[in-house]
Write a protein that holds these residues in place. Sequence first.
Motif, PDB file in Angstrom:
ATOM      1  N   GLY A 105       0.780  -1.234   0.000  1.00  0.00           N
ATOM      2  CA  GLY A 105       0.000   0.000   0.000  1.00  0.00           C
ATOM      3  C   GLY A 105       0.808   1.280   0.000  1.00  0.00           C
ATOM      4  N   VAL A 106       2.139   1.204   0.092  1.00  0.00           N
ATOM      5  CA  VAL A 106       2.955   2.421   0.075  1.00  0.00           C
ATOM      6  C   VAL A 106       3.359   2.692  -1.367  1.00  0.00           C
ATOM      7  CG1 VAL A 106       5.043   3.543   0.912  1.00  0.00           C
ATOM      8  CG2 VAL A 106       3.750   2.054   2.433  1.00  0.00           C
ATOM      9  N   ASN A 107       2.843   3.788  -1.903  1.00  0.00           N
ATOM     10  CA  ASN A 107       3.000   4.151  -3.304  1.00  0.00           C
ATOM     11  C   ASN A 107       4.102   5.215  -3.440  1.00  0.00           C
ATOM     12  OD1 ASN A 107       2.647   4.790  -5.994  1.00  0.00           O
ATOM     13  ND2 ASN A 107       0.745   5.913  -5.657  1.00  0.00           N
ATOM     14  N   VAL A 108       5.351   4.773  -3.506  1.00  0.00           N
ATOM     15  CA  VAL A 108       6.489   5.702  -3.586  1.00  0.00           C
ATOM     16  C   VAL A 108       6.593   6.253  -5.006  1.00  0.00           C
ATOM     17  CG1 VAL A 108       8.989   5.946  -3.368  1.00  0.00           C
ATOM     18  CG2 VAL A 108       7.727   4.481  -1.765  1.00  0.00           C
ATOM     19  N   ILE A 109       6.504   7.595  -5.129  1.00  0.00           N
ATOM     20  CA  ILE A 109       6.595   8.224  -6.449  1.00  0.00           C
ATOM     21  C   ILE A 109       7.935   8.905  -6.680  1.00  0.00           C
ATOM     22  CG2 ILE A 109       4.104   8.496  -6.709  1.00  0.00           C
ATOM     23  CD1 ILE A 109       4.575  11.508  -5.980  1.00  0.00           C
ATOM     24  N   SER A 110       8.672   9.211  -5.589  1.00  0.00           N
ATOM     25  CA  SER A 110       9.996   9.814  -5.764  1.00  0.00           C
ATOM     26  C   SER A 110      10.829   9.618  -4.516  1.00  0.00           C
ATOM     27  CB  SER A 110       9.890  11.310  -6.087  1.00  0.00           C
ATOM     28  OG  SER A 110       9.432  12.032  -4.963  1.00  0.00           O
ATOM     29  N   VAL A 111      12.146   9.488  -4.742  1.00  0.00           N
ATOM     30  CA  VAL A 111      13.124   9.441  -3.664  1.00  0.00           C
ATOM     31  C   VAL A 111      14.132  10.528  -3.977  1.00  0.00           C
ATOM     32  CG1 VAL A 111      14.844   8.068  -2.432  1.00  0.00           C
ATOM     33  CG2 VAL A 111      12.808   6.945  -3.390  1.00  0.00           C
ATOM     34  N   ARG A 112      14.088  11.616  -3.202  1.00  0.00           N
ATOM     35  CA  ARG A 112      14.992  12.749  -3.421  1.00  0.00           C
ATOM     36  C   ARG A 112      16.184  12.606  -2.485  1.00  0.00           C
ATOM     37  NH1 ARG A 112      12.325  17.012  -6.309  1.00  0.00           N
ATOM     38  NH2 ARG A 112      14.447  17.707  -6.555  1.00  0.00           N
ATOM     39  N   TYR A 113      17.388  12.832  -2.990  1.00  0.00           N
ATOM     40  CA  TYR A 113      18.606  12.598  -2.222  1.00  0.00           C
ATOM     41  C   TYR A 113      19.676  13.594  -2.634  1.00  0.00           C
ATOM     42  CZ  TYR A 113      20.277  10.716  -6.563  1.00  0.00           C
ATOM     43  OH  TYR A 113      20.641  10.603  -7.876  1.00  0.00           O
ATOM     44  N   ASP A 114      20.596  13.846  -1.709  1.00  0.00           N
ATOM     45  CA  ASP A 114      21.791  14.627  -2.006  1.00  0.00           C
ATOM     46  C   ASP A 114      22.862  13.625  -2.438  1.00  0.00           C
ATOM     47  OD1 ASP A 114      24.046  16.194  -2.129  1.00  0.00           O
ATOM     48  OD2 ASP A 114      23.814  17.053  -0.131  1.00  0.00           O
ATOM     49  N   PRO A 115      23.458  13.809  -3.616  1.00  0.00           N
ATOM     50  CA  PRO A 115      24.389  12.811  -4.135  1.00  0.00           C
ATOM     51  C   PRO A 115      25.750  12.777  -3.429  1.00  0.00           C
ATOM     52  CG  PRO A 115      24.342  14.704  -5.584  1.00  0.00           C
ATOM     53  CD  PRO A 115      23.275  14.926  -4.539  1.00  0.00           C
ATOM     54  N   HIS A 116      26.017  13.721  -2.555  1.00  0.00           N
ATOM     55  CA  HIS A 116      27.357  13.855  -1.973  1.00  0.00           C
ATOM     56  C   HIS A 116      27.916  12.532  -1.447  1.00  0.00           C
ATOM     57  CE1 HIS A 116      30.815  15.430   0.034  1.00  0.00           C
ATOM     58  NE2 HIS A 116      30.348  15.097   1.216  1.00  0.00           N
ATOM     59  N   GLN A 117      27.201  11.832  -0.588  1.00  0.00           N
ATOM     60  CA  GLN A 117      27.703  10.570  -0.037  1.00  0.00           C
ATOM     61  C   GLN A 117      26.785   9.395  -0.397  1.00  0.00           C
ATOM     62  OE1 GLN A 117      28.139  11.254   4.169  1.00  0.00           O
ATOM     63  NE2 GLN A 117      29.912  12.573   3.876  1.00  0.00           N
ATOM     64  N   PHE A 118      25.917   9.617  -1.373  1.00  0.00           N
ATOM     65  CA  PHE A 118      24.886   8.629  -1.652  1.00  0.00           C
ATOM     66  C   PHE A 118      24.929   8.121  -3.091  1.00  0.00           C
ATOM     67  CE2 PHE A 118      20.280   7.327  -1.522  1.00  0.00           C
ATOM     68  CZ  PHE A 118      20.400   6.466  -0.443  1.00  0.00           C
ATOM     69  N   ALA A 119      25.969   8.432  -3.836  1.00  0.00           N
ATOM     70  CA  ALA A 119      26.027   8.092  -5.260  1.00  0.00           C
ATOM     71  C   ALA A 119      25.963   6.588  -5.502  1.00  0.00           C
ATOM     72  CB  ALA A 119      27.272   8.686  -5.901  1.00  0.00           C
ATOM     73  N   ARG A 120      26.775   5.806  -4.798  1.00  0.00           N
ATOM     74  CA  ARG A 120      26.748   4.365  -5.005  1.00  0.00           C
ATOM     75  C   ARG A 120      25.399   3.774  -4.625  1.00  0.00           C
ATOM     76  NH1 ARG A 120      26.047  -0.112  -3.175  1.00  0.00           N
ATOM     77  NH2 ARG A 120      25.809   0.677  -1.083  1.00  0.00           N
ATOM     78  N   SER A 121      24.862   4.218  -3.488  1.00  0.00           N
ATOM     79  CA  SER A 121      23.557   3.729  -3.042  1.00  0.00           C
ATOM     80  C   SER A 121      22.472   4.084  -4.043  1.00  0.00           C
ATOM     81  CB  SER A 121      23.210   4.327  -1.678  1.00  0.00           C
ATOM     82  OG  SER A 121      24.139   3.912  -0.704  1.00  0.00           O
ATOM     83  N   MET A 122      22.551   5.296  -4.593  1.00  0.00           N
ATOM     84  CA  MET A 122      21.561   5.741  -5.569  1.00  0.00           C
ATOM     85  C   MET A 122      21.538   4.809  -6.771  1.00  0.00           C
ATOM     86  SD  MET A 122      21.319   7.252  -8.802  1.00  0.00           S
ATOM     87  CE  MET A 122      22.991   7.808  -8.984  1.00  0.00           C
TER      88      MET A 122
END
Length: 177
Positions: free
Chosen positions: A122-139
Amino acid sequence: TDDYYEEQIHTLRPEAFLRLHRNEWATGSEEFIPIELWDKATVLEGPILYEKDSPYLDYPVSIGVDVGTKHDASAVVGVYYDFHRGKVGLAFHRIWEPFKGEVLDLESTVEEYLRMGWGWPGVNVISVRYDPHQFARSMVTLRNLGMPMEEFSQHRDNMTKASQNLYELIRYNVLEV
């Protein structure tokens, strides 16, 4: 015009109004959210994630991710907008703090939480906004799973707009957390 300034004085924070429209120096020490507004906004209705019968479960959810791996906390916050009530509500959230002298393992914390959330019924995720600084690989990993990843760099212009938006949501009683 006088009408314009009247509207601006009710829209902007006091220090911003003085700086922008009266050309007066403003200190950097004004409170971000006056305590009386914060108290009014923090009437907890609970995250929808834990309410099986919540009418908000199918609402579109936008997720914000902020990562700090050594000296700062990491957080994931999901929000939705209830068109019927005209309110922004908390869908879910989680915070991680690294132990002193250690580096937070993003794969087993933030990434794992987002992977689990991607499958919540039931959780309808439409976007995940992130700062790429330390999250590039995870992204890249999360995007490869099909998550709708959208970069949101935390530079001054973006953060000014985001903090002003949060201030207005609280000021006009639109935010429920």
